[in-house]
Design an enzyme around this catalytic site. Structure first.
Site, mmCIF file in Angstrom:
data_model
loop_
_atom_site.group_PDB
_atom_site.id
_atom_site.type_symbol
_atom_site.label_atom_id
_atom_site.label_comp_id
_atom_site.label_asym_id
_atom_site.label_seq_id
_atom_site.Cartn_x
_atom_site.Cartn_y
_atom_site.Cartn_z
ATOM 1 N N GLY A 322 0.818 -1.200 0.000
ATOM 2 C CA GLY A 322 0.000 0.000 0.000
ATOM 3 C C GLY A 322 0.854 1.253 0.000
ATOM 4 N N GLY A 325 -0.349 8.889 2.531
ATOM 5 C CA GLY A 325 0.106 10.256 2.440
ATOM 6 C C GLY A 325 1.530 10.448 2.913
ATOM 7 N N THR A 328 5.364 4.777 1.327
ATOM 8 C CA THR A 328 5.028 3.453 0.816
ATOM 9 C C THR A 328 5.119 2.424 1.944
ATOM 10 O OG1 THR A 328 5.998 4.099 -1.303
ATOM 11 C CG2 THR A 328 5.593 1.756 -0.955
ATOM 12 N N ASP A 441 -5.420 13.022 10.653
ATOM 13 C CA ASP A 441 -5.720 12.328 9.389
ATOM 14 C C ASP A 441 -6.573 11.084 9.639
ATOM 15 O OD1 ASP A 441 -5.720 12.025 6.665
ATOM 16 O OD2 ASP A 441 -3.755 11.066 6.558
#
Length: 605
Positions: A322, A325, A328, A441
């Protein structure tokens, strides 16, 4: 004159007598509670109505009494921000049936004397800072049905005496620092991984992790059998059978000695080769600037540093699972099949590596069952990487918006569990961490799920850590469009209330199954909040619920939408705190169907 003096003396004596009578008016249980109060730090003055001038403690905050004899049977003080310790004098409350002090800031040791509360049925001490071991005397509480000591800093072995708690229906010892083999005796044998998860050094059949012998080999984990039964069985064996056992044992010992000698011989043969290899590695490190640096937090990674660095350096595109923001994410599998997630961060704020690493250590010290565990940090010449627990089921985003299949559709109870667990993790960051942590977030892709669909909030603290926090860049927004509170978009200043807004959007995502910026309502100039408000005004509640969730209950759907509406209020001052959100969820959404994972609604009232 003498008569006046005598009158004054008499009045003083009478006043003292009256005051003495007032102090005696309070029941013995009330006096005990006042002793317990002196050991607590009541910073919010929650216990201000615990007064020695009362006749009975039965109207005090958090106290319930038996209607027959006015004896104290329940102390219910969760979420009160209480500090201090539990006084051993609590043992004087001999009729106590329920002690609920969870989600506070208590520390110290769990007193052994608590076992003298012989009628205790429910003991909730989760999410505090208790240390030391689990008192073995708890095994004497024969009426105990609920024991929750999760999310503390308890150490040592699990006492086998807990196996005697024949009435125990709910056990949670997760997210501590307990170690050793879980006793497979009595009632302990019926509890599985859910009761012990988050204790990295526990082993046993209950967690499907073999214990290791002193030589490091996995040991066979036999079913529980008492020493007495074993002794009787051997006593009944014929003598030639015992003799055979002795001969077999001697043979096995001889074989072990031969095997050990073989290992020693091989070790000597390869000593020179290993020495030469080690010299080469040291020489390579000397000429490599800057060389790899590995930091592990609270001893969470039981692997040699060289093995970890080697595995990290070998990660490539095939291991990518995946991207987010901040970088990786790779899947890293160790030689013993232990699996971790490694996040290669793409950006860092300006500043020294020492400051960066010190702040990472703070994040690594945070442990909660509903937060993803940060295991360590690795700095390579070309990258900085964070090592996390790997959660094989992926993210909530994958379940809600990924490929549709029958085994990937979340039923209503699973969605409720995810909502409550996520709220617990976020409330812990806001209210129990010092300093508090604003996530910035919150979104479905940052809610990771384990094999039991238990949610774990990820990436907490990274937005602050990886964005420059100097005054001249405070307007830089870190977050995901659709989840961001209006005032955060305007000012760039993140607060707990902006996290609450994002959590409200997450609740709507769970109910509707739609992304916050779904095309079906974005083309009308709406996000999921505006779309929900429109449907509610049109009294079209049935159109709000995800069509794939066929078992949704109307009552709890309404409650979740109401909580989401309060969380996404345009005015941040009118939004509840995450602690209040969690209380709303636990009090209004809990159902008997969830009792195997959490306490029932009646236990929370």
């Amino acid at each position: 004159m003498k008569r006046g003096v005598l009158v004054l003396v008499f009045l003083a004596a009478l006043a003292r007598a009256l005051l003495w009578d007032c102090s005696l008016a309070l029941t013995p249980d009330g006096l005990t509670l006042l002793e317990v109060k002196t050991s607590l730090n009541d910073s919010k003055n929650i216990l201000s109505n615990w007064k020695d001038t009362d006749e009975s403690p039965c109207q005090w905050t958090g106290i319930s009494c038996s209607p027959e004899d006015q004896r104290v049977i329940s102390i219910n003080l969760p979420y009160m921000q209480l500090g201090g310790i539990i006084s051993p004098n609590i043992c004087k409350l001999s009729r106590l049936q329920r002690l609920a002090l969870h989600q506070n800031s208590l520390h110290g040791y769990i007193p052994n004397e608590i076992a003298k509360c012989s009628e205790l049925r429910a003991l909730y001490l989760r999410a505090n800072y208790f240390q030391g071991g689990i008192p073995s005397t708890i095994g004497n509480l024969s009426s105990l049905t609920i024991l929750d000591l999760s999310s503390n800093t308890l150490k040592g072995a699990i006492p086998s005496s807990l196996g005697r708690l024949t009435r125990l229906a709910y056990l949670n010892l997760s997210t501590n620092f307990l170690s050793g083999e879980i006793p497979d005796v009595g009632v302990l044998s019926k509890f599985g991984n859910k009761s012990f998860i988050g204790n990295l050094d526990l082993c046993g059949q209950q967690v499907n992790k073999p214990c290791r012998t002193s030589l490091g080999f996995p040991a066979v984990l036999p079913h529980a059998e008492s020493d007495e039964a074993t002794g009787i069985a051997l006593h009944k064996r014929p003598s030639h059978y015992v003799k055979g056992l002795v001969i077999g044992a001697v043979s096995m010992l001889g074989f072990a000695v031969i095997l050990l000698l073989g290992f020693v011989w091989i070790w000597f043969l390869t000593k020179k080769e290993r020495a030469a290899k080690r010299y080469t590695e040291v020489k390579k490190q000397v000429h490599q600037e800057p060389r790899a640096k590995l930091i592990t937090f609270h001893g969470d990674l039981p692997y040699p540093s060289c093995e970890l660095v080697e595995k990290i350096e070998s990660l490539d595109e095939e291991d990518v699972v995946g991207a987010g923001g901040f970088g990786t994410v790779y899947r890293m599998v160790m030689n013993d099949c232990g699996t971790f997630a490694v996040k290669k961060i793409d950006r860092t704020r300006e500043g020294s590596d020492q400051v960066f690493e010190r702040e990472l250590e703070i994040l690594g010290s945070i442990k909660h069952i509903n937060l993803v565990n940060l295991r360590g940090y690795c700095r390579l010449p070309t990258a900085k990487l964070l090592i996390y627990d790997y959660l094989a089921m992926g993210s909530l985003d994958d379940f809600l918006h990924g490929e549709v299949s029958e085994d990937r559709v979340l039923n209503w109870n699973a969605r409720l569990r995810i909502a409550i667990g996520s709220a617990r993790g976020l409330a812990y960051l806001h209210h129990d961490c010092s300093p508090k942590i604003v996530h910035r977030d919150i979104k479905s892709s940052n809610i990771l799920l384990d094999e039991n669909l238990e949610p774990h909030v990820s990436d907490f603290g990274l937005a602050k850590l990886l964005v420059d926090e100097d005054a001249h860049v405070t307007t830089v927004v870190a977050g995901t469009f659709g989840y961001l509170a209006p005032e955060y978009l305007q000012s760039g200043r993140a607060t707990e209330k902006s996290d609450v807004y994002s959590f409200g959007v997450l609740l709507l995502e769970l109910v509707t199954g739609k992304r916050p910026t779904d095309p079906s309502f974005v083309k009308r100039g709406l996000n999921v909040v505006g779309w929900m408000n429109t449907l509610l005004r049109e009294n079209r509640l049935e159109d709000v619920v995800d069509k794939r969730c066929t078992d949704a209950e109307g009552e709890t759907v309404e409650v979740l939408i109401e909580i989401a509406a309060r969380c996404t209020d345009a005015n941040p001052d009118d939004r509840p705190s995450m602690q209040q959100v969690l209380q709303f969820l636990e009090q209004e959404v809990m159902s008997p169907c969830l009792s195997e994972f959490y306490e029932s609604h009646s236990d929370k009232s």
